[in-house]
Design a protein around this motif. Structure first.
Motif, PDB file in Angstrom:
ATOM      1  N   GLN A  13      67.767   1.033  69.674  1.00  0.00           N
ATOM      2  CA  GLN A  13      67.564  -0.435  69.542  1.00  0.00           C
ATOM      3  C   GLN A  13      67.492  -1.279  70.801  1.00  0.00           C
ATOM      4  O   GLN A  13      66.778  -2.157  70.610  1.00  0.00           O
ATOM      5  CB  GLN A  13      68.981  -0.875  68.795  1.00  0.00           C
ATOM      6  N   LEU A  14      68.113  -1.074  71.708  1.00  0.00           N
ATOM      7  CA  LEU A  14      68.203  -1.598  72.989  1.00  0.00           C
ATOM      8  C   LEU A  14      66.618  -1.664  73.543  1.00  0.00           C
ATOM      9  O   LEU A  14      66.320  -2.806  73.976  1.00  0.00           O
ATOM     10  CB  LEU A  14      69.190  -0.844  74.120  1.00  0.00           C
ATOM     11  N   GLY A  15      66.167  -0.575  73.436  1.00  0.00           N
ATOM     12  CA  GLY A  15      64.671  -0.550  73.910  1.00  0.00           C
ATOM     13  C   GLY A  15      63.699  -1.391  72.960  1.00  0.00           C
ATOM     14  O   GLY A  15      62.826  -2.256  73.520  1.00  0.00           O
ATOM     15  N   ASP A  16      64.024  -1.479  71.605  1.00  0.00           N
ATOM     16  CA  ASP A  16      63.116  -2.137  70.712  1.00  0.00           C
ATOM     17  C   ASP A  16      63.515  -3.889  71.179  1.00  0.00           C
ATOM     18  O   ASP A  16      62.787  -4.371  70.983  1.00  0.00           O
ATOM     19  CB  ASP A  16      63.822  -1.963  69.399  1.00  0.00           C
ATOM     20  N   TYR A  59      74.873  -9.506  66.988  1.00  0.00           N
ATOM     21  CA  TYR A  59      73.364  -9.526  67.138  1.00  0.00           C
ATOM     22  C   TYR A  59      72.747  -8.334  66.834  1.00  0.00           C
ATOM     23  O   TYR A  59      71.562  -8.460  66.246  1.00  0.00           O
ATOM     24  CB  TYR A  59      72.925 -10.392  68.551  1.00  0.00           C
ATOM     25  N   LEU A  60      73.167  -7.354  67.435  1.00  0.00           N
ATOM     26  CA  LEU A  60      72.771  -6.131  67.125  1.00  0.00           C
ATOM     27  C   LEU A  60      72.782  -5.569  65.807  1.00  0.00           C
ATOM     28  O   LEU A  60      71.914  -4.935  65.168  1.00  0.00           O
ATOM     29  CB  LEU A  60      73.360  -5.155  67.966  1.00  0.00           C
ATOM     30  N   HIS A  61      73.959  -5.965  64.902  1.00  0.00           N
ATOM     31  CA  HIS A  61      74.123  -5.589  63.741  1.00  0.00           C
ATOM     32  C   HIS A  61      73.074  -6.197  62.848  1.00  0.00           C
ATOM     33  O   HIS A  61      72.329  -5.621  61.914  1.00  0.00           O
ATOM     34  CB  HIS A  61      75.345  -6.089  62.833  1.00  0.00           C
ATOM     35  N   ILE A  62      72.985  -7.458  63.122  1.00  0.00           N
ATOM     36  CA  ILE A  62      71.970  -8.203  62.220  1.00  0.00           C
ATOM     37  C   ILE A  62      70.623  -7.992  62.593  1.00  0.00           C
ATOM     38  O   ILE A  62      69.879  -7.502  61.439  1.00  0.00           O
ATOM     39  CB  ILE A  62      72.130  -9.682  62.400  1.00  0.00           C
ATOM     40  N   THR A  63      70.050  -7.839  64.012  1.00  0.00           N
ATOM     41  CA  THR A  63      68.685  -7.361  63.952  1.00  0.00           C
ATOM     42  C   THR A  63      68.166  -5.906  63.846  1.00  0.00           C
ATOM     43  O   THR A  63      67.510  -5.584  63.170  1.00  0.00           O
ATOM     44  CB  THR A  63      68.129  -7.596  65.589  1.00  0.00           C
ATOM     45  N   GLY A  64      69.339  -5.225  63.896  1.00  0.00           N
ATOM     46  CA  GLY A  64      69.085  -3.590  63.456  1.00  0.00           C
ATOM     47  C   GLY A  64      68.879  -3.430  61.950  1.00  0.00           C
ATOM     48  O   GLY A  64      68.237  -2.555  61.640  1.00  0.00           O
TER      49      GLY A  64
END
Ligand SMILES: [Zn+2]
Ligand SMILES: [Zn+2]
Ligand SMILES: [Zn+2]
Length: 361
Positions: free
Chosen positions: A109-112, A253-258
């Motif tokens: 996800q960090l890469g995406d 932010y990561l929960h939502i976008t992921g």
């Protein structure tokens, strides 16, 4: 189109942690550059004329592929693990596999999102993970972050332990992936805030992070969150200190976008007739990089409500048991701004993670 993890032999959908296809028994490795599974024979796969090998931690269920010159045959994710249990501590190592799985999902996800990852062994302060078990060590392991190194207590991969802690702390959500997202938030606060203006905006929204952390812990654990905290914070823990508020907001932010990215990959969208209050469908996107934060949050508002309804249909608690207040929206907007303008300072830094990034569609 977003890359779907599929078996290269039988084309069936696969979960990200698959080692052997459950439908056709093909042995598989995951190639992070293309986000695809490849067949593995005798520990190797040839991809675009290049030989890739299975990660040396495959015995501990790592399914990523490694290109030839990776140090010690470890994949990029395993390389980021600075400390792990001793080789003879098989009980702790069995918990490691589950945690590493969550960590690989985080790193993808960090890469995406296009966030730079500089490993701890390349630069002091770079990102690394100490994965320890409080059970094996016989002493508490504090989950936390210091100077790029994230410490995780592997014992929390045991459901009964983690659930007991969740209830004791009154948290609506506690997962290993959530810990990893939160702790890397601390790492990225220093990476992404690069000038005085950013820090000034950050202090405006989250408060002054120079306030005593020790006092904050004492206050939080003796008095709890202030009344009406929902209005300004995403969680009770976020009320403790500006650092924690930033890390909690980053995790969300990561929960939502992921979750929206997964919904987009599956092809889930909400017909306007199901929402009643809209005259257009809700179509989640694989990436919101070029979209205003208002669209991200509006899509999430509808999709999270739908996911909560589905969970309740199975008798589970809400998938997303949180409320996003107007103040929290402002914090998430700041996060969106930071992440979409992440400073990819040098090409090498990014290339370390994804050597053929430019070829990825
Ligand atoms: Zn298959
Ligand atoms: Zn690995
Ligand atoms: Zn924290």
């Amino acid at each position: 189109m977003i890359a779907q993890p599929r078996c290269p032999v039988c084309r069936h959908f696969l979960y990200l942690d698959t080692l052997v296809c459950p439908f056709c028994d093909a042995e598989l490795g995951y190639h992070i550059l293309s986000r695809q599974f490849f067949s593995v024979r005798k520990g190797r796969a040839v991809i675009d004329d290049q030989v890739w090998y299975t990660c040396s931690n495959r015995g501990w269920e790592c399914n990523w592929l490694v290109w030839e010159n990776a140090p010690a045959g470890r994949c990029f994710s395993c390389r980021l693990t600075r400390t792990r249990p001793d080789p003879d501590d098989t009980i702790a190592l069995s918990k490691l596999a589950k945690t590493e799985e969550a960590k690989r999902r985080l790193i993808l996800q960090l890469g995406d999102l296009g966030l730079p990852i500089v490993p701890w062994d390349i630069k002091p302060g770079g990102l690394g993970f100490d994965l320890l078990s409080s059970i094996s060590l016989g002493r508490p392991v504090m989950i936390g972050h210091a100077n790029g190194i994230v410490t995780i207590d592997l014992a929390e991969s045991l459901d009964d332990r983690r659930e007991a802690l969740r209830i004791k702390l009154g948290e609506p959500y506690r997962t290993m992936l959530g810990h990893l997202r939160h702790e890397t938030g601390h790492y990225y606060q220093n990476v992404l805030l690069t000038n005085d203006q950013d820090w000034a905006r950050c202090r405006d929204l989250f408060g002054d992070e120079r306030a005593s952390y020790r006092d904050a812990i004492k206050r939080h654990y003796s008095m709890g969150a202030p009344d009406g905290w929902h209005e300004n914070f995403i969680s009770e823990y976020a009320t403790m200190h500006p650092w924690e508020d930033f890390a909690e907001t980053f995790a969300h932010y990561l929960h939502i976008t992921g979750t929206l990215q997964t919904a987009a990959a599956i092809g889930i969208h909400l017909d306007e007739s199901g929402t009643n209050l809209r005259d257009t469908d809700v179509v989640p996107l694989g990436s919101y990089r070029d979209e205003p934060v208002a669209q991200l949050l509006s899509d999430w508002e509808w999709m999270s409500e739908a996911f909560n309804r589905i969970n309740r249909a199975m008798g589970f608690g809400d998938l997303y048991p949180f409320e996003i207040s107007p103040a929290v929206r402002h914090k998430l907007a700041f996060m969106h701004d930071l992440v979409t303008h992440a400073p990819l300072t040098t090409e090498e830094q990014f290339l370390l993670v994804y050597p053929q990034e430019t070829e990825r569609a």
